[in-house]
Scaffold this active site. Structure first.
Site, mmCIF file in Angstrom:
data_model
loop_
_atom_site.group_PDB
_atom_site.id
_atom_site.type_symbol
_atom_site.label_atom_id
_atom_site.label_comp_id
_atom_site.label_asym_id
_atom_site.label_seq_id
_atom_site.Cartn_x
_atom_site.Cartn_y
_atom_site.Cartn_z
ATOM 1 N N CYS A 1 38.254 42.387 36.742
ATOM 2 C CA CYS A 1 36.760 42.665 37.348
ATOM 3 C C CYS A 1 36.090 41.428 37.945
ATOM 4 C CB CYS A 1 35.737 43.201 36.284
ATOM 5 S SG CYS A 1 36.470 44.855 35.787
ATOM 6 N N CYS B 1 36.668 46.471 40.139
ATOM 7 C CA CYS B 1 35.881 46.755 39.371
ATOM 8 C C CYS B 1 34.647 45.428 39.260
ATOM 9 C CB CYS B 1 36.021 47.194 37.875
ATOM 10 S SG CYS B 1 37.507 45.846 37.391
#
Ligand code: DN4
Length: 240
Positions: free
Chosen positions: A79, A162
């Site tokens: 992420c 993400c």
């Protein structure tokens, strides 16, 4: 055997020594760049890659043709570490190379292997076509092997992103954000708003070029509206 004109398609033929380059890059990536992938089977990856287009009509490749390949590449980018780019490839790659902990698609296994290569097959042979391949703009052939590959891997790369994601755009163009680019038509639309909370644009201008404030222009505003409509916060910075 059907006689073939060497100029049947308008694009370059399959890159010479394609298999050797493919395997070499795969081993460099899995043994040296990301040794945590050292158990990947490069021969199997190449077989799956070739299986998508070998002995097929080079204008009728489908996303499904690449599914066996996609399933072999399982490592997602962490992420907050995804960098998309459009019309800024060299700068984006220099940046990820220097930074070391942020990744473009070409810093992942399949993108790294395929970067700057050309490939296609032909229904009459199980060899790659080294004479010519469909050109994605000049031949009326949108479903050629390379375009479908980049569409599939770009979609997967975007779906896996993400946190906050970055996009580097070229502020020296009149339309730094171009809706029909791969970034605009595939990656942006496949970000998952439940996983990606913010899209941050870095709009880079040529050194010595006209100074401009692209973040406040209409092109970036179009990107902002699309992000907002997808419940993704949008932030923009000129010349980060
Ligand atoms: P772009 O700078 O307009 O295009 C990047 C490269 O992909 C150029 O060499 C384009 O060729 C080529 N390209 C673009 N669309 C296609 C297509 N449908 N079929 C074949 N080649 C194509 O930027 P973009 O926004 O279209 O694509 C960049 C974004 O998508 C990045 O965020 C990457 O994750 C991913 N991507 C990477 C590559 C690559 O590394 C290719 C496609 C997509 P040309 O316009 O120069 O002739 O090669």
């Amino acid at each position: 055997v059907r006689w073939r004109s060497p100029l049947e398609w308008n694009g370059e033929g399959t890159t010479k020594h394609f298999s050797e380059i493919f395997l070499g890059r795969c081993f460099v990536y899995t043994q040296i760049i990301r040794p945590e992938l050292r158990n990947k089977d490069c021969t199997q990856i190449m077989a799956a890659f070739k299986g998508a287009f070998i002995s097929k009509n080079p204008c009728s490749i489908t996303k499904e043709d690449y599914q066996p390949l996609i399933q072999l590449d399982t490592k997602a980018v962490p992420c907050n570490k995804t960098l998309f780019w459009s019309k800024s490839k060299d700068l984006a790659h220099q940046y990820t190379w220097v930074h070391g902990n942020i990744f473009t698609l070409e810093d992942t296994l399949l993108g790294y292997i395929a970067d700057d290569l050309t490939w296609c097959g032909d229904p009459s042979t199980s060899e790659v076509n080294e004479q010519s391949c469909p050109h994605w703009k000049k031949d009326n052939c949108p479903n050629n092997a390379a375009s479908v590959f980049w569409k599939v891997v770009s979609q997967k790369f975007a779906e896996a992103a993400c946190g906050v994601v970055q996009v580097m755009l070229n502020g020296s163009l009149s339309e730094p954000f171009y809706r029909n680019s791969t970034f605009g038509s595939v990656e942006l639309l496949n970000l998952n708003p439940r996983k990606v909370h913010t899209l941050q644009a870095w709009v880079m201008h040529d050194i010595g070029g006209a100074t401009s404030n692209s973040c406040s222009g209409s092109s970036l505003n179009e990107l902002k509206l699309i992000a907002m409509s997808r419940n993704i916060t949008f932030v923009c910075q000129d010349n980060y």
